[in-house]
Design a protein around this motif. Structure first.
Motif, short mmCIF file in Angstrom:
data_model
loop_
_atom_site.label_atom_id
_atom_site.label_comp_id
_atom_site.label_asym_id
_atom_site.label_seq_id
_atom_site.Cartn_x
_atom_site.Cartn_y
_atom_site.Cartn_z
N ASN A 292 26.93 86.62 25.62
CA ASN A 292 27.57 86.84 26.84
C ASN A 292 27.94 85.93 27.60
OD1 ASN A 292 27.77 88.82 29.11
ND2 ASN A 292 25.84 89.20 29.40
N PHE A 293 28.74 85.80 28.43
CA PHE A 293 29.13 84.94 29.54
C PHE A 293 28.11 84.66 30.37
CE2 PHE A 293 33.16 85.40 27.47
CZ PHE A 293 33.78 84.07 27.68
N LEU A 294 27.86 83.52 30.84
CA LEU A 294 26.93 83.30 32.06
C LEU A 294 27.50 83.51 33.25
CD1 LEU A 294 24.92 80.38 30.30
CD2 LEU A 294 24.65 82.90 29.98
N PRO A 295 26.54 83.51 34.38
CA PRO A 295 27.14 83.82 35.79
C PRO A 295 28.34 82.57 36.17
CG PRO A 295 24.95 84.05 35.91
CD PRO A 295 25.40 83.71 34.24
N ALA B 67 26.60 92.46 18.71
CA ALA B 67 26.89 92.69 20.35
C ALA B 67 28.62 92.52 20.47
CB ALA B 67 26.43 91.75 21.18
N VAL B 68 29.10 93.19 21.70
CA VAL B 68 30.46 93.10 21.81
C VAL B 68 30.61 92.77 23.49
CG1 VAL B 68 30.59 95.59 22.15
CG2 VAL B 68 32.81 94.39 21.88
N ARG B 69 31.20 91.93 24.00
CA ARG B 69 31.33 91.42 25.35
C ARG B 69 32.92 91.16 25.52
NH1 ARG B 69 26.30 92.66 28.16
NH2 ARG B 69 24.68 91.72 26.93
N PHE B 70 33.06 91.38 26.92
CA PHE B 70 34.55 90.91 27.54
C PHE B 70 34.18 89.53 27.95
CE2 PHE B 70 35.27 95.59 28.42
CZ PHE B 70 36.40 95.79 27.41
N SER B 71 35.44 88.91 28.39
CA SER B 71 35.34 87.64 28.93
C SER B 71 35.31 88.24 30.29
CB SER B 71 36.31 86.70 28.95
OG SER B 71 37.73 87.64 29.18
N ASP C 65 37.35 87.89 32.87
CA ASP C 65 38.90 88.33 33.32
C ASP C 65 39.32 89.28 32.42
OD1 ASP C 65 39.68 86.96 31.04
OD2 ASP C 65 40.42 85.36 32.08
N GLU C 66 38.60 89.62 31.42
CA GLU C 66 39.05 90.88 30.37
C GLU C 66 40.18 90.69 29.72
OE1 GLU C 66 38.54 94.83 31.86
OE2 GLU C 66 36.35 94.79 32.20
N LYS C 67 40.49 89.30 29.40
CA LYS C 67 41.57 88.90 28.51
C LYS C 67 41.41 88.67 27.17
CE LYS C 67 44.44 86.69 32.24
NZ LYS C 67 44.92 85.30 32.71
N TYR C 68 39.96 88.65 26.83
CA TYR C 68 39.44 88.37 25.58
C TYR C 68 38.30 88.97 25.36
CZ TYR C 68 42.19 84.19 26.22
OH TYR C 68 43.52 83.38 26.65
N LEU C 69 37.83 89.20 24.19
CA LEU C 69 36.91 89.93 23.93
C LEU C 69 36.20 89.31 22.56
CD1 LEU C 69 36.31 93.73 23.30
CD2 LEU C 69 36.10 92.70 21.29
N TYR C 70 34.80 89.35 22.36
CA TYR C 70 33.86 88.53 21.59
C TYR C 70 32.80 89.58 20.99
CZ TYR C 70 35.86 84.97 24.29
OH TYR C 70 36.89 84.10 24.85
#
Length: 347
Positions: free
Chosen positions: A298-301, A250-254, A256-261
């Protein structure tokens, strides 16, 4: 637009009474709170309509793949509207077109994609198109034929991007208000053997990031519009010298899109990157997934907590992100356990 609050949905794909779509919250102390469950056999990926009033899920059993449509009720419970076959094997990803009139799903094992019309109530109408990919790649153990793996809409709302792991290509099909898509794609060619899996576009609509399952890497691109990509760089998801049998997922942004995971399965971990500028990454750390085979992350709400869905250890591990550094702090003792093959986290 349906307000989910702090709720999110987890798809667990086991074909059992406990397989299905779960609804959870995580409180400020990192405690998991289950608020709902809808039993569903073989559902492995979910997506929402633009207004989040409808949820769509892939389906898989011994007979083949399929898709299901649900109404998201006011209390966030799910009501099944209908389901249809996906006309292929191992349906693994799906997405609505920007106008909300069509749903596109992809079938990994059979290497094809299916386009459905959507009725005014969000239920599945009829199959509009079935498009078969052909070809192979240099990795004969994994690229013996086409393997469509992801469908996402381009940020300019002009194309559906179909990522094909088997042939090392991304097919950008023009969207059409009558047919859904037109079978005259613009084709992006990845490096041979990379096995691209998923693509992610930034909110600005100017850059894209491709996670390569077989290459264990992330390719950063500039999105030029009209279904065209320009490669800017490629970044490993593994530490130097790593010889583990592993594959990226998987690939996801933070938020604020300052980081990617990006997640690794085999070398079970999460690669964390700082986005130096759009299209340029700097890896800051690789953290343990605290489970086996993190299929999704994924980040959670709220953006405070981050979770990894570990498919083969039946758990979700929980982290708190440091917003100043992008690093992930594992919250020991806060795993969600007992979910049968969790595969997807969405809201």
């Amino acid at each position: 637009m349906t307000d989910f609050g702090n709720s999110f949905f987890i798809s667990a794909c086991a074909q059992s009474p406990t397989g299905g779509i779960y609804r959870y919250r995580v409180d400020g102390d990192g405690q998991w709170i289950m608020d709902g469950f809808h039993q569903l056999d073989g559902g492995n990926y979910i997506c929402f309509s633009a207004d989040r009033t409808r949820l769509y899920s892939t389906l898989n059993d011994q007979k083949g793949g399929g898709v299901a449509a649900f109404c998201v009720e006011k209390d966030l419970s799910l009501k099944l509207l209908n389901s249809l076959p996906s006309e292929g094997m191992a349906c693994c990803h799906l997405s609505c077109t920007p106008d909300g009139h069509f749903l596109i799903s992809v079938n990994y094992s059979s290497g094809n994609l299916t386009v459905y019309s959507l009725n005014p109530d969000g239920s599945l109408g009829k199959r509009i198109a079935l498009i078969q990919h052909h070809g192979s790649g240099p990795r004969k153990d994994r690229q013996e034929c086409a393997h469509t793996h992801c469908v996402r809409m381009t940020p300019d709302k002009t194309h559906a991007a179909i990522v094909d792991l088997g042939v090392d290509k991304i097919f950008f099909y023009p969207l059409d208000p009558v047919q859904g898509i037109v079978d005259t794609p613009v084709v992006f060619e990845a490096e041979p053997g990379d096995g691209p899996r998923h693509i992610l576009f930034d909110r600005a609509g100017t850059h894209a990031y491709i996670v390569n399952e077989l290459g264990n890497s992330v390719t950063a691109c500039r999105y030029l519009g009209a279904g065209k990509l320009e490669v800017l760089g490629k970044y490993s998801t593994l530490p130097d010298g790593c010889d583990a049998v592993t594959k990226a997922a998987a690939v996801r942004f933070s938020p604020d899109e300052k980081y990617l995971y990006a997640s690794n399965r085999g070398f079970d971990s999460i690669a964390c990157y700082r986005i130096v500028k759009p299209g340029e990454l700097e890896r800051i750390e690789i953290v343990d997934a605290h489970g086996v085979s993190p299929r999704d992350i994924n980040f959670l709400p709220g953006g405070v907590f981050f979770a990894a869905a570990n498919e083969f250890s039946d758990n979700l591990s929980l982290y708190r992100q440091d917003p100043a550094t992008g690093k992930l702090l594992y919250l020991e003792g806060h795993d969600l356990t007992g979910l049968p093959r969790p595969l997807c986290i969405e809201y």
